[in-house]
Design a protein around this motif. Structure first.
Motif, mmCIF file in Angstrom:
data_model
loop_
_atom_site.group_PDB
_atom_site.id
_atom_site.type_symbol
_atom_site.label_atom_id
_atom_site.label_comp_id
_atom_site.label_asym_id
_atom_site.label_seq_id
_atom_site.Cartn_x
_atom_site.Cartn_y
_atom_site.Cartn_z
ATOM 1 N N LEU A 4 0.834 -1.195 0.000
ATOM 2 C CA LEU A 4 0.000 0.000 0.000
ATOM 3 C C LEU A 4 0.869 1.246 0.000
ATOM 4 O O LEU A 4 1.892 1.301 0.683
ATOM 5 N N GLU A 5 0.442 2.230 -0.741
ATOM 6 C CA GLU A 5 1.109 3.526 -0.720
ATOM 7 C C GLU A 5 0.341 4.464 0.206
ATOM 8 O O GLU A 5 -0.872 4.627 0.069
ATOM 9 N N VAL A 6 1.066 5.065 1.149
ATOM 10 C CA VAL A 6 0.492 6.108 1.995
ATOM 11 C C VAL A 6 1.060 7.431 1.502
ATOM 12 O O VAL A 6 2.277 7.635 1.496
ATOM 13 N N LEU A 14 -4.049 9.614 1.190
ATOM 14 C CA LEU A 14 -4.383 8.473 0.348
ATOM 15 C C LEU A 14 -3.712 7.221 0.895
ATOM 16 O O LEU A 14 -2.535 7.241 1.224
ATOM 17 N N VAL A 15 -4.463 6.152 0.976
ATOM 18 C CA VAL A 15 -3.915 4.844 1.332
ATOM 19 C C VAL A 15 -4.301 3.885 0.214
ATOM 20 O O VAL A 15 -5.480 3.668 -0.044
ATOM 21 N N GLY A 16 -3.311 3.359 -0.470
ATOM 22 C CA GLY A 16 -3.594 2.490 -1.606
ATOM 23 C C GLY A 16 -4.352 3.198 -2.707
ATOM 24 O O GLY A 16 -5.119 2.579 -3.443
ATOM 25 N N GLY A 17 -4.161 4.504 -2.817
ATOM 26 C CA GLY A 17 -4.854 5.277 -3.833
ATOM 27 C C GLY A 17 -6.242 5.730 -3.450
ATOM 28 O O GLY A 17 -6.881 6.473 -4.195
ATOM 29 N N TYR A 33 -7.595 -4.076 -1.095
ATOM 30 C CA TYR A 33 -6.244 -3.896 -0.566
ATOM 31 C C TYR A 33 -6.066 -4.617 0.764
ATOM 32 O O TYR A 33 -4.979 -5.061 1.079
ATOM 33 N N ALA A 34 -7.115 -4.678 1.558
ATOM 34 C CA ALA A 34 -7.047 -5.354 2.857
ATOM 35 C C ALA A 34 -8.450 -5.820 3.206
ATOM 36 O O ALA A 34 -9.171 -5.125 3.924
#
Length: 222
Positions: A4-6, A14-17, A33-34
């Protein structure tokens, strides 16, 4: 393995976009994502305020080494680590201040996230972005040590010159000290280094009085 990208863009975290904070107090889940994982409302709020603070720093034009920018970067990384812990997934933290991507892998613990407060807007500045306790005890100790060292070095090196040249020698010492001011001034808001900066300023300022006495009276060195 899903990573995931924070990140923070345009004042939104944004978390995971996916943007966070869709509801005032509703935990946000990340679907594919989760699966089944939610973030607590308190963390969602912190992420939102961090993103707004990052946007405010960007608009203010503050450099990445200023105190406000450093706190945004550090707090964002801590929040990203907490996201990794709660969602049990690896995270890439994209620093909104520097643009550097930092991979966070196998996160098992996370340090305390500082209290986040909304940035104060006005006159193009943001201060403070985050409320953190000021380390007065250790900071003043460092400042005092630096001030004493600068005072000792200045007197040791300048007294012979000032005793021989009088006010001209004092002027030369002031010119040399003034050459150091711009470099020190740039670090006046950088955590830790700010104490060194103010200690150096204090040492140079205190040294002026005995040097002035030497210049006026022409007391010989030693």
């Amino acid at each position: 393995m899903t990573v995931l990208e924070v990140a923070a863009r345009r004042g939104r975290a944004l978390v995971g976009g996916h943007p966070v904070g869709q509801g005032d107090e509703t935990p946000v889940g990340w679907g594919a994502y989760a699966p089944g994982a939610d973030l607590p409302a308190a963390l969602v709020e912190l992420l939102g305020e961090w993103a707004r603070a990052a946007e405010a720093v960007e608009r203010s034009g503050a450099g990445p080494r200023t105190g406000e920018a450093v706190r945004v970067s550090r707090t964002g990384r801590q929040l990203a680590a907490r996201v990794s812990v709660l969602l049990r997934q690896s995270v890439d933290y994209c620093d909104p201040v520097t643009g550097v991507r930092i991979p966070l892998r196998a996160i098992s613990t996370v340090s305390r996230v500082p209290e986040v407060s909304l940035p104060r807007r006005g006159r193009g500045r943001v201060s403070p972005v985050f409320s953190e306790p000021t380390p007065w005890a250790s900071g003043l100790t460092v400042a005092a040590l630096v001030a004493g060292l600068v005072l000792l070095l200045n007197l040791t090196l300048a007294v012979p010159m000032v005793a021989g040249l009088g006010l001209v020698g004092l002027l030369i010492d002031l010119v040399v000290a003034a050459g150091l001011v711009p470099a020190l001034w740039l670090n006046r808001h950088v955590p830790t280094w700010r104490w060194v900066v103010w200690g150096a300023f204090a040492g140079m300022g205190v040294a002026l009085l005995p040097l002035l006495v030497v210049a006026v009276r022409g007391v010989p060195a030693g």
